[in-house]
Design an enzyme around this catalytic site. Structure first.
Site, PDB file in Angstrom:
ATOM      1  N   ASP A  18       0.747  -1.254  -0.002  1.00  0.00           N
ATOM      2  CA  ASP A  18      -0.039  -0.022   0.157  1.00  0.00           C
ATOM      3  C   ASP A  18       0.739   1.272  -0.112  1.00  0.00           C
ATOM      4  OD1 ASP A  18      -2.701   1.145   0.329  1.00  0.00           O
ATOM      5  OD2 ASP A  18      -1.994   1.890   2.262  1.00  0.00           O
TER       6      ASP A  18
ATOM      7  N   GLU B 136       1.533  -0.715  -4.943  1.00  0.00           N
ATOM      8  CA  GLU B 136       0.468   0.270  -5.406  1.00  0.00           C
ATOM      9  C   GLU B 136       1.053   1.501  -5.902  1.00  0.00           C
ATOM     10  OE1 GLU B 136      -3.340   2.976  -3.677  1.00  0.00           O
ATOM     11  OE2 GLU B 136      -1.632   2.245  -2.514  1.00  0.00           O
TER      12      GLU B 136
ATOM     13  N   ASP C 263     -10.591   1.695  -4.950  1.00  0.00           N
ATOM     14  CA  ASP C 263      -9.917   3.058  -4.814  1.00  0.00           C
ATOM     15  C   ASP C 263     -10.390   3.930  -5.955  1.00  0.00           C
ATOM     16  OD1 ASP C 263      -8.616   3.185  -2.371  1.00  0.00           O
ATOM     17  OD2 ASP C 263      -6.662   2.562  -3.164  1.00  0.00           O
TER      18      ASP C 263
END
Length: 549
Positions: free
Chosen positions: A325, A354, A421
């Site tokens: 992340d 990410e 997201d």
């Protein structure tokens, strides 16, 4: 010939090893400038005496450039080389470290030939082979399926209700386990779970305990049982590593709040002052979330803390890797240390960053294996939703994306059209099932892994977060899911697992062609409102066809 457009650099994306004895070379030129490229190559220490030539292939083009490539299997791991160019007007040039010249002195070539000085095995970017065959299903655990827990008493959303940032719907890991047979039947062979560790939120991106699965999701017991069920079915599991930041409830951060600089954990975070304060905010956080303090990943003690977390879930539960992340805000030094520790368990343990943007500095074999391919997501939106790209433009863009990274990395990219997201692709394309299926088809035919966000196969609607995180409707009609299942089945083709990709237009159709070991798989996509015909196939409006030869 535009000499300014010519580009090659050894030991880079334009010259790299793909195995201990095999290299791939790329040469860039202005589009249409060169009619032929010949590689002149030989052993580094006897190049002037022993040389070979081989033609390079025009493998792809984007809006500005042509890319010529070649793959060589070497007897001597010390390679010297240069290029012999034929321009469109017939003129000939040598291209070496001195640039493009009409003449070249072989006798003094040791000064200016290109070289891959020596292929050291520990410098080779190793591919994670299973990723090129992976059908990854991303699950936002709280919204997928209730499996029997009561959500630890926090459920405040009726299943199927409109979610808010504070909604808890009660999905858990028992629910995921209960639906594994459904997922396997769909064609899924890998799960990517958004964070599952102890946290006060529904999304769990603010972790307060990295060693315990949240009771909302059933705790460590539920996760252990899920892993056993996945292993029995041959399903891999990738977890979300939130190492950029943590929760303000983390005991180490609470200790700093209490003791200030006297706390042994003060240096674990980036604090401008004695103690953390919110008004004014004097410590670094994720985005503008003052309840998510940022880890100081340049601190060796933090690196050790987080590396142990990464090791724990591999060693004790057998997970198959980590999705990282906010990975581009974490120090390169930490990711190098983390990779070293994680890959000690085997190269098949995957690390997926990410990163939303061009990430070549992370993808050289010392940090990530790949990233979430949001640049591909944007290309799909530009082609199927906004019309910003026509077919020629899409071909150019996808070719440009492939040239951003080494071939090994392309074969490991996590391709996606939406996720937790983003807006749901189905909603963005005006709930057009044809466009959604076409986008999934292109994703399936891209080199790398195919990621399906939970509910896409229903198909599930949703705007931006939190609306993109709706509950799965288990009463939905399964007709569209059968079409998705058929598409995902093509991932088993060796052409899609091993072949290179070629993108082009034909009779108004967008075409993706993959070839490997005598097999060719071709995707024809119709992004118009008219029936179109090519290769003996009539493709309906907003439809697609697949040819396997």
């Amino acid at each position: 010939m535009n000499k300014h457009a010519l580009y090659h650099k050894s030991d880079s994306l334009y010259g790299f090893a793909v195995a201990d004895d095999t290299v791939e070379l790329r040469l860039r030129a202005a589009r249409g400038d060169l009619s032929h490229v010949e590689l002149i190559y030989g052993p580094k220490h006897s190049f002037s005496l022993r040389r070979h030539t081989a033609p390079m292939t025009l493998s792809s083009s984007d809006a500005l450039f042509d890319y010529f490539t070649i793959r060589l299997k070497l007897d001597d791991k010390r390679l010297a080389y240069m290029f012999y160019l034929t321009a469109a007007d017939g003129k000939k040039y040598y291209f070496s470290e001195d640039g493009a010249t009409e003449d070249y002195d072989i006798a003094t070539s040791f000064y200016n030939f290109f070289q891959l000085a020596y292929i050291n095995p520990n410098d080779v970017m190793r591919g994670v082979d299973w990723l090129s065959r992976a059908v990854v299903y991303q699950i936002f655990v709280d919204r997928f399926c209730r499996g029997g827990t009561d959500g630890d008493g926090v459920v405040n959303l009726e299943w199927g209700g409109k979610p808010t940032p504070k909604s808890f719907a009660g999905g858990d890991l028992y629910g995921v386990a209960k639906k594994l047979d459904y997922l396997c039947d769909l064609g899924v062979n890998t799960l990517y779970l958004t964070p599952i560790f102890t946290s006060r939120s529904n999304h769990k991106y603010d972790i307060s305990d990295y060693y315990n699965v949240d009771p909302h999701f059933g705790g460590n017991k539920a996760f252990g049982e899920l892993m056993n069920e996945c292993k029995a079915r041959g399903v891999r599991v990738v977890l979300d590593a939130v190492f950029n930041h943590c929760s303000e409830d983390l005991k180490e951060f609470r200790d700093v709040c209490e003791k200030g600089r006297k706390s042994p954990y003060h240096g674990f975070f980036v604090i401008n002052g004695d103690k953390p304060t919110k008004r004014p905010l004097n410590y670094e956080v994720f985005a503008e979330c003052d309840y998510m303090p940022k880890w100081n990943t340049a601190n060796p003690e933090v690196q050790e803390y987080l590396c142990r977390v990464g090791e724990y879930w591999i060693k004790n539960y057998g997970i198959d890797g980590w999705r990282l992340d906010v990975s581009d805000e974490v120090s390169h030094g930490f990711w190098r240390a983390f990779r070293s520790r994680v890959k000690a368990f085997g190269n098949d343990v995957v690390l997926i960053g990410e990163n939303w943007h061009d990430s070549r500095s992370y993808l050289r074999g010392d940090q990530f294996d790949s990233i979430m391919n949001y640049a591909f997501t944007k290309a799909m939106l530009d082609y199927f939703v906004t019309g910003a790209l026509d077919t020629a433009g899409l071909c150019d863009k996808l070719n440009e994306l492939l040239m951003r990274n080494m071939t090994q990395v392309n074969n490991m990219m996590l391709n996606l059209i939406d996720c937790h997201d983003t807006h749901r692709f189905y909603t963005q394309c005006g709930c057009d099932k044809g466009k959604l299926l076409n986008a999934l088809a292109v994703e399936t035919f891209m080199p790398g892994a195919t990621m399906v966000y939970y509910g896409t196969e229903i198909p599930l609607e949703g705007g931006y977060d939190p609306d993109s995180r709706r509950c799965f409707d288990w009463n939905a009609d399964g007709a569209f899911a059968q079409k998705v299942k058929k598409l995902l089945g093509y991932k088993k083709l060796r052409a899609l697992a091993e072949g290179g990709a070629r993108f082009y237009g034909e009779n108004g159709l967008f075409v993706v062609e993959r070839k490997a070991n005598g097999q060719t798989a071709t995707l024809l996509v119709n992004n118009t409102k008219d029936k179109l015909t090519a290769r003996g196939q009539t493709v309906s409006a907003d439809g697609h066809a697949v040819i396997v030869e």
